[in-house]
Design a protein around this motif. Structure first.
Motif, PDB file in Angstrom:
ATOM      1  N   GLY A  47       0.785  -1.223   0.000  1.00  0.00           N
ATOM      2  CA  GLY A  47       0.000   0.000   0.000  1.00  0.00           C
ATOM      3  C   GLY A  47       0.820   1.276   0.000  1.00  0.00           C
ATOM      4  N   VAL A  48       2.131   1.171   0.192  1.00  0.00           N
ATOM      5  CA  VAL A  48       3.011   2.340   0.129  1.00  0.00           C
ATOM      6  C   VAL A  48       3.656   2.332  -1.252  1.00  0.00           C
ATOM      7  N   GLU A  49       3.427   3.399  -2.004  1.00  0.00           N
ATOM      8  CA  GLU A  49       3.948   3.486  -3.367  1.00  0.00           C
ATOM      9  C   GLU A  49       4.989   4.590  -3.464  1.00  0.00           C
ATOM     10  N   LEU A  50       6.185   4.246  -3.891  1.00  0.00           N
ATOM     11  CA  LEU A  50       7.227   5.223  -4.147  1.00  0.00           C
ATOM     12  C   LEU A  50       6.895   5.894  -5.481  1.00  0.00           C
ATOM     13  N   LEU A  51       6.635   7.195  -5.457  1.00  0.00           N
ATOM     14  CA  LEU A  51       6.152   7.898  -6.648  1.00  0.00           C
ATOM     15  C   LEU A  51       7.245   8.339  -7.610  1.00  0.00           C
ATOM     16  N   ALA A  52       8.460   8.407  -7.137  1.00  0.00           N
ATOM     17  CA  ALA A  52       9.581   8.826  -7.990  1.00  0.00           C
ATOM     18  C   ALA A  52      10.839   8.140  -7.486  1.00  0.00           C
ATOM     19  N   ARG A  68      -3.469  12.430   8.312  1.00  0.00           N
ATOM     20  CA  ARG A  68      -3.400  11.801   9.643  1.00  0.00           C
ATOM     21  C   ARG A  68      -1.998  11.232   9.895  1.00  0.00           C
ATOM     22  N   VAL A  69      -1.429  10.589   8.899  1.00  0.00           N
ATOM     23  CA  VAL A  69      -0.082  10.031   9.055  1.00  0.00           C
ATOM     24  C   VAL A  69       0.936  11.154   9.257  1.00  0.00           C
ATOM     25  N   VAL A  70       0.837  12.210   8.450  1.00  0.00           N
ATOM     26  CA  VAL A  70       1.745  13.360   8.590  1.00  0.00           C
ATOM     27  C   VAL A  70       1.625  13.963   9.982  1.00  0.00           C
ATOM     28  N   ASP A  71       0.403  14.193  10.448  1.00  0.00           N
ATOM     29  CA  ASP A  71       0.203  14.783  11.780  1.00  0.00           C
ATOM     30  C   ASP A  71       0.773  13.901  12.882  1.00  0.00           C
ATOM     31  N   THR A  72       0.565  12.594  12.763  1.00  0.00           N
ATOM     32  CA  THR A  72       1.085  11.665  13.769  1.00  0.00           C
ATOM     33  C   THR A  72       2.611  11.708  13.801  1.00  0.00           C
ATOM     34  N   LEU A  73       3.226  11.651  12.641  1.00  0.00           N
ATOM     35  CA  LEU A  73       4.700  11.674  12.576  1.00  0.00           C
ATOM     36  C   LEU A  73       5.263  12.977  13.114  1.00  0.00           C
ATOM     37  N   ASN A  74       4.710  14.089  12.688  1.00  0.00           N
ATOM     38  CA  ASN A  74       5.249  15.385  13.101  1.00  0.00           C
ATOM     39  C   ASN A  74       5.044  15.654  14.585  1.00  0.00           C
ATOM     40  N   SER A  75       3.960  15.153  15.165  1.00  0.00           N
ATOM     41  CA  SER A  75       3.753  15.374  16.598  1.00  0.00           C
ATOM     42  C   SER A  75       4.612  14.449  17.440  1.00  0.00           C
ATOM     43  N   ALA A  76       5.013  13.303  16.884  1.00  0.00           N
ATOM     44  CA  ALA A  76       5.848  12.359  17.641  1.00  0.00           C
ATOM     45  C   ALA A  76       7.292  12.834  17.762  1.00  0.00           C
ATOM     46  N   VAL A 112       7.780  15.428   8.254  1.00  0.00           N
ATOM     47  CA  VAL A 112       7.384  15.156   6.875  1.00  0.00           C
ATOM     48  C   VAL A 112       6.320  16.170   6.470  1.00  0.00           C
ATOM     49  N   THR A 113       6.099  16.297   5.169  1.00  0.00           N
ATOM     50  CA  THR A 113       5.090  17.235   4.695  1.00  0.00           C
ATOM     51  C   THR A 113       4.149  16.556   3.708  1.00  0.00           C
ATOM     52  N   PRO A 114       2.883  16.967   3.738  1.00  0.00           N
ATOM     53  CA  PRO A 114       1.959  16.472   2.724  1.00  0.00           C
ATOM     54  C   PRO A 114       2.155  17.277   1.438  1.00  0.00           C
ATOM     55  N   THR A 115       1.870  16.667   0.321  1.00  0.00           N
ATOM     56  CA  THR A 115       1.973  17.354  -0.960  1.00  0.00           C
ATOM     57  C   THR A 115       1.031  16.671  -1.940  1.00  0.00           C
ATOM     58  N   ARG A 123       5.997  13.816   1.493  1.00  0.00           N
ATOM     59  CA  ARG A 123       7.357  14.169   1.076  1.00  0.00           C
ATOM     60  C   ARG A 123       8.268  14.114   2.290  1.00  0.00           C
ATOM     61  N   ILE A 124       9.338  13.364   2.156  1.00  0.00           N
ATOM     62  CA  ILE A 124      10.347  13.294   3.214  1.00  0.00           C
ATOM     63  C   ILE A 124      11.636  13.850   2.629  1.00  0.00           C
TER      64      ILE A 124
END
Length: 182
Positions: A91-96, A115-123, A128-131, A140-141
């Motif tokens: 389910g995780v796709e590397l886009l480039a 939700r994943v971005v918020d969880t990671l950044n608060s931990a 990471v950033t959404p794009t 985006r990492i």
């Protein structure tokens, strides 16, 4: 995998004239008799800032060309490893392709991505950033911390996969067993 947003940057230009033309700031109150020759005010984006470039100068001075090259290569290597580890998860796709220090992933819809971005950044393990990439939500990492290495890639992969699994798409099991990433 930087833990904080950027505070300083540098632009290296083969032809600095277009950059200077774009960022030049001219006002009557800035004119002094001493403004002759190369003026630092014509080579930066902000007019009021603290000495952010001092840290950049210090690392360039301390590490030198070879040290900076090692840091960049370590970041790029960690990004390649991180991309490889995460792309193994169903389910995780590397886009480039990971060619420098950027990892771009599609992990589902906008809600799940946020939700994943918020969880990671608060931990605090990584930032990471959404794009959006070609109309698809993505994460985006940017691997850019001078201390980043293999251990950071592993820790970020673990944190990312934990957050990804925690926030399963609606109608799916969010608690499936971890994929073997090695």
């Amino acid at each position: 995998m930087a833990q904080h947003p950027y505070d300083c940057g540098i632009a290296l230009c083969a032809r600095p004239e277009p950059f200077v033309d774009a960022v030049r700031f001219d006002a009557d109150y800035l004119q002094t008799a001493e403004r002759t020759g190369r003026d630092p005010m014509d080579h930066r984006v902000e007019i009021s800032q603290r000495a952010r470039a001092l840290t950049l100068w210090a690392i360039l001075h301390h590490e030198g060309r070879e040290g900076i090259a090692r840091i960049v290569e370590r970041n790029c290597s960690a990004a390649r490893e991180l991309g490889s580890l995460l792309a193994r998860e169903p389910g995780v796709e590397l886009l480039a392709p990971v060619t420098l220090n950027q990892v771009l992933l599609h992990i589902g819809g906008e809600d799940r991505t946020q939700r994943v971005v918020d969880t990671l950044n608060s931990a605090g393990t990584c930032w990471v950033t959404p794009t959006t990439w070609n109309g698809r939500p993505a994460v985006r990492i940017s691997v850019s911390n001078w201390q980043t290495g293999q251990e950071s890639a592993d820790a970020t992969a673990d944190a990312f996969l934990s957050a990804y699994r925690e926030h399963g798409e609606p109608g799916t099991s969010a608690s499936r067993p971890p994929a073997d990433r090695r």
